[in-house]
Scaffold this motif. Structure first.
Motif, PDB file in Angstrom:
ATOM      1  N   ALA A 141     -20.373  85.650  18.785  1.00  0.00           N
ATOM      2  CA  ALA A 141     -21.756  85.180  18.776  1.00  0.00           C
ATOM      3  C   ALA A 141     -22.005  84.178  19.890  1.00  0.00           C
ATOM      4  O   ALA A 141     -23.045  84.217  20.562  1.00  0.00           O
ATOM      5  CB  ALA A 141     -22.084  84.553  17.419  1.00  0.00           C
ATOM      6  N   TRP A 174     -24.799  84.850  22.797  1.00  0.00           N
ATOM      7  CA  TRP A 174     -25.909  83.924  23.011  1.00  0.00           C
ATOM      8  C   TRP A 174     -25.828  83.295  24.399  1.00  0.00           C
ATOM      9  O   TRP A 174     -26.862  83.079  25.052  1.00  0.00           O
ATOM     10  CB  TRP A 174     -25.882  82.830  21.942  1.00  0.00           C
ATOM     11  CG  TRP A 174     -26.468  83.214  20.620  1.00  0.00           C
ATOM     12  CD1 TRP A 174     -25.840  83.877  19.610  1.00  0.00           C
ATOM     13  CD2 TRP A 174     -27.797  82.958  20.151  1.00  0.00           C
ATOM     14  NE1 TRP A 174     -26.690  84.043  18.548  1.00  0.00           N
ATOM     15  CE2 TRP A 174     -27.891  83.484  18.844  1.00  0.00           C
ATOM     16  CE3 TRP A 174     -28.900  82.325  20.703  1.00  0.00           C
ATOM     17  CZ2 TRP A 174     -29.059  83.403  18.086  1.00  0.00           C
ATOM     18  CZ3 TRP A 174     -30.062  82.239  19.947  1.00  0.00           C
ATOM     19  CH2 TRP A 174     -30.136  82.770  18.664  1.00  0.00           C
ATOM     20  N   ALA A 232     -32.505  77.850  20.843  1.00  0.00           N
ATOM     21  CA  ALA A 232     -31.139  77.396  20.577  1.00  0.00           C
ATOM     22  C   ALA A 232     -31.007  76.840  19.165  1.00  0.00           C
ATOM     23  O   ALA A 232     -29.929  76.890  18.566  1.00  0.00           O
ATOM     24  CB  ALA A 232     -30.727  76.340  21.599  1.00  0.00           C
ATOM     25  N   TYR A 281     -29.828  79.479  16.967  1.00  0.00           N
ATOM     26  CA  TYR A 281     -28.379  79.663  17.052  1.00  0.00           C
ATOM     27  C   TYR A 281     -27.637  78.657  16.193  1.00  0.00           C
ATOM     28  O   TYR A 281     -26.710  79.005  15.451  1.00  0.00           O
ATOM     29  CB  TYR A 281     -27.889  79.547  18.503  1.00  0.00           C
ATOM     30  CG  TYR A 281     -26.413  79.239  18.565  1.00  0.00           C
ATOM     31  CD1 TYR A 281     -25.476  80.244  18.397  1.00  0.00           C
ATOM     32  CD2 TYR A 281     -25.951  77.920  18.732  1.00  0.00           C
ATOM     33  CE1 TYR A 281     -24.119  79.953  18.402  1.00  0.00           C
ATOM     34  CE2 TYR A 281     -24.607  77.631  18.740  1.00  0.00           C
ATOM     35  CZ  TYR A 281     -23.687  78.646  18.571  1.00  0.00           C
ATOM     36  OH  TYR A 281     -22.346  78.357  18.552  1.00  0.00           O
ATOM     37  N   SER A 333     -25.082  79.414  13.130  1.00  0.00           N
ATOM     38  CA  SER A 333     -23.686  78.999  13.208  1.00  0.00           C
ATOM     39  C   SER A 333     -23.306  78.076  12.058  1.00  0.00           C
ATOM     40  O   SER A 333     -22.244  78.209  11.449  1.00  0.00           O
ATOM     41  CB  SER A 333     -23.433  78.314  14.553  1.00  0.00           C
ATOM     42  OG  SER A 333     -22.062  78.027  14.724  1.00  0.00           O
ATOM     43  N   SER A 355     -24.303  74.965  20.964  1.00  0.00           N
ATOM     44  CA  SER A 355     -25.711  74.759  21.332  1.00  0.00           C
ATOM     45  C   SER A 355     -25.829  73.979  22.635  1.00  0.00           C
ATOM     46  O   SER A 355     -26.708  74.264  23.467  1.00  0.00           O
ATOM     47  CB  SER A 355     -26.449  74.046  20.208  1.00  0.00           C
ATOM     48  OG  SER A 355     -25.895  72.770  19.960  1.00  0.00           O
ATOM     49  N   LEU A 393     -25.141  76.410  25.386  1.00  0.00           N
ATOM     50  CA  LEU A 393     -26.286  77.290  25.642  1.00  0.00           C
ATOM     51  C   LEU A 393     -27.313  76.621  26.541  1.00  0.00           C
ATOM     52  O   LEU A 393     -27.829  77.237  27.483  1.00  0.00           O
ATOM     53  CB  LEU A 393     -26.948  77.689  24.320  1.00  0.00           C
ATOM     54  CG  LEU A 393     -26.139  78.538  23.336  1.00  0.00           C
ATOM     55  CD1 LEU A 393     -27.011  78.939  22.156  1.00  0.00           C
ATOM     56  CD2 LEU A 393     -25.566  79.768  24.005  1.00  0.00           C
TER      57      LEU A 393
END
Length: 535
Positions: free
Chosen positions: A304, A308, A365, A368, A372, A410, A413
């Motif tokens: 994942a 992402w 984000a 995400y 998670s 995060s 990202l």
């Protein structure tokens, strides 16, 4: 469980016996999730005509927007081609792809939850031991997704009927058709895999591939005629052309593709036992070793994180390229300029656009980080956490591994998004990176709320999705509707400095970081004191 038990008692040997009670049970379990998703998606669509009317009030302004879209391949890649200059056609252009994506996500979540999730938790085996048809659960899951998509189609059709009833009906059916297509895709994935997580991942990967194919095709042509566009169900939604000489026959593509996938899912369901799949699973890592709880969390979530990360890097590059032409896109439209400045600050149109895109990526984000963090919830309710915690691994250490991936991921990202924005824009890497990284504390606040819910109210942990969705809706739609500042301030993203261009304000950033730490601490304290959940 009472409804499922009733299905066992009242069913028969027929393949679909017990479908009705199982469908009612599925809708009851999703009585909050489905309405929330529908409300967000419907509000996104139905708010757009008023927004566009305020921005492009005259036919000349709307015609100028159409010409700009036709000339801007990057904009077409993100939103799609436009087929008319009416408010209805512009609404379908502006939100059609994203409404279809939201419908697809809801459908895949519903189908996987009521098929593979049920098998993985052991509940499906209990239900199947009674007089329930072997295809009843799959049918109930597909019907639950179909009910949600039908409700969305009804809301969109009724809400946009003032723009033209045929176009509104076509748009509503197209969005619903997209949702049903991916519901059937999720049904196939649920038969192939033994893991709900993998089933969701495969379907999400198919959705991502559909978006990429559509984007590549739309960037190449301005009329949706590319072969790549036609290979994507999101491209079919565009080429249905609501409010612009509708192509009703495109709905046949949705029906045929959905039907074929559903038939494949039913065929696969009849050829396997409960709890099994057609894709073999590995009993452990093929190589290397798991040195601790953190390594296990990374092993579980690395796919994942990588997916992402790639998406944020590419999205940043596309948005950065769009920033170079934002002045031409906005032109003399004062309304559009004011919206961008409300979202991104007053430091100039290009800087305001870059700030707006950084904020949008930050809000994505947040999705995400919720996914998670809620991996903890999934590990706990599935029973996989219990054998890990039975060894010399404490709850805080186990949770810390997943939270490190969630919060560290995060930040990664947003770093990659900043690099993509800088590369696409062609310079000023430092200020653009700062604009993206300053979003991280707000993202962490959303993650902290997810941890708090999981620790103190685990049965309500999935409400973290509603929180993240509400912040996304406030940040996306709020400035366009010119909502009061008090509403915008509900979101942590509304308190961040507007970079690049604006001045750095450390106070709000540090406060949000501290608030995130407090929320995480309170959630972990609750997790440490309560009993484990097992579905």
């Amino acid at each position: 469980m009472s409804a499922a038990s009733h299905a066992v008692r009242s069913g028969g040997s027929r393949p679909l016996a017990g479908t009705g009670p199982l469908l009612r049970f599925a809708l009851r379990r999703d009585r909050l999730t489905i309405p929330l998703w529908l409300a967000v998606n419907a509000l996104l669509v139905l708010s757009m005509p008023g927004t566009l009317s305020g921005l492009y009030g005259s036919p000349a302004e709307r015609a100028g927007l159409v010409r700009q879209v036709e000339a801007d391949s990057a904009l077409r890649a993100m939103v799609g081609p436009v087929f008319g200059d009416s408010l209805g056609a512009l609404t379908a252009w502006r939100v059609g792809v994203y409404a279809g994506v939201l419908a697809a996500v809801l459908s895949l979540l519903v189908v996987v939850r009521h098929t593979r999730d049920e098998e993985e938790s052991g509940r499906q085996e209990l239900v199947a031991s009674g007089a329930v048809g072997r295809r009843a659960s799959l049918t109930a899951a597909l019907l639950a997704a179909a009910a949600a998509d039908a409700a969305l189609a009804l809301l969109v059709t009724a809400g946009l009927a003032g723009q033209g009833a045929p176009g509104a009906l076509a748009f509503g059916l197209g969005i619903a058709g997209t949702g049903l297509f991916f519901a059937a895709t999720a049904a196939v994935a649920a038969q192939l895999t033994q893991s709900a997580r993998l089933a969701r991942g495969l379907t999400a990967g198919a959705l991502g591939a559909a978006f990429v194919l559509r984007a590549a095709g739309d960037a190449a042509t301005d009329d949706g005629s590319s072969v790549l566009t036609w290979l994507s169900p999101l491209g079919w939604l565009e080429n249905l052309r609501p409010f612009a000489d509708e192509r009703w026959w495109v709905l046949g593509l949705f029906a045929a593709a959905t039907g074929l996938q559903a038939l494949a899912a039913y065929a696969l369901a009849g050829r396997r036992d409960v709890g099994t799949g057609f894709l073999p699973t590995r009993p452990g890592p093929a190589s290397g070793r798991l040195g601790g709880a953190g390594a296990l969390a990374w092993r579980l979530q690395r796919g994942a994180v990588l997916g992402w990360s790639l998406g944020f890097l590419l999205a940043g590059a596309v948005y950065g390229g769009m920033a170079r032409g934002v002045a031409d896109l906005v032109g003399e439209n004062d309304g559009a300029r004011r919206i961008i400045e409300r979202m991104g600050g007053q430091s100039g149109l290009t800087d305001a656009f870059l700030s707006t895109m950084a904020g949008m990526l930050g809000m994505i984000a947040a999705l995400y980080v919720v996914a998670s963090v809620l991996r903890l919830h999934g590990e706990e309710t599935s029973g996989r956490a219990e054998p890990v915690l039975a060894n010399a691994v404490g709850r805080l250490r186990w949770a810390a591994g997943h939270l490190a991936v969630a919060f560290g991921g995060s930040a990664l990202l947003m770093l990659l998004a900043g690099l993509g924005l800088a590369a696409g824009h062609g310079g000023r890497a430092g200020p653009i990176l700062g604009a993206c990284l300053v979003q991280v504390p707000a993202v962490w606040v959303v993650g902290g709320l997810a941890v708090l819910l999981h620790g103190l109210a685990p049965r309500a942990a999935t409400a973290a999705w509603a929180v993240a969705g509400a912040f996304l809706l406030i940040g996306w739609v709020g400035p366009a509707l010119d909502v009061p500042r008090a509403v915008l301030d509900v979101s942590p993203f509304g308190h961040l400095p507007k970079l690049p261009g604006g001045g750095m304000e450390w106070g709000p950033v540090l406060f949000l970081a501290g608030l995130a730490a407090v929320l995480v601490g309170a959630g972990l304290a609750g997790l440490r004191r309560r009993d484990l959940m097992v579905s």
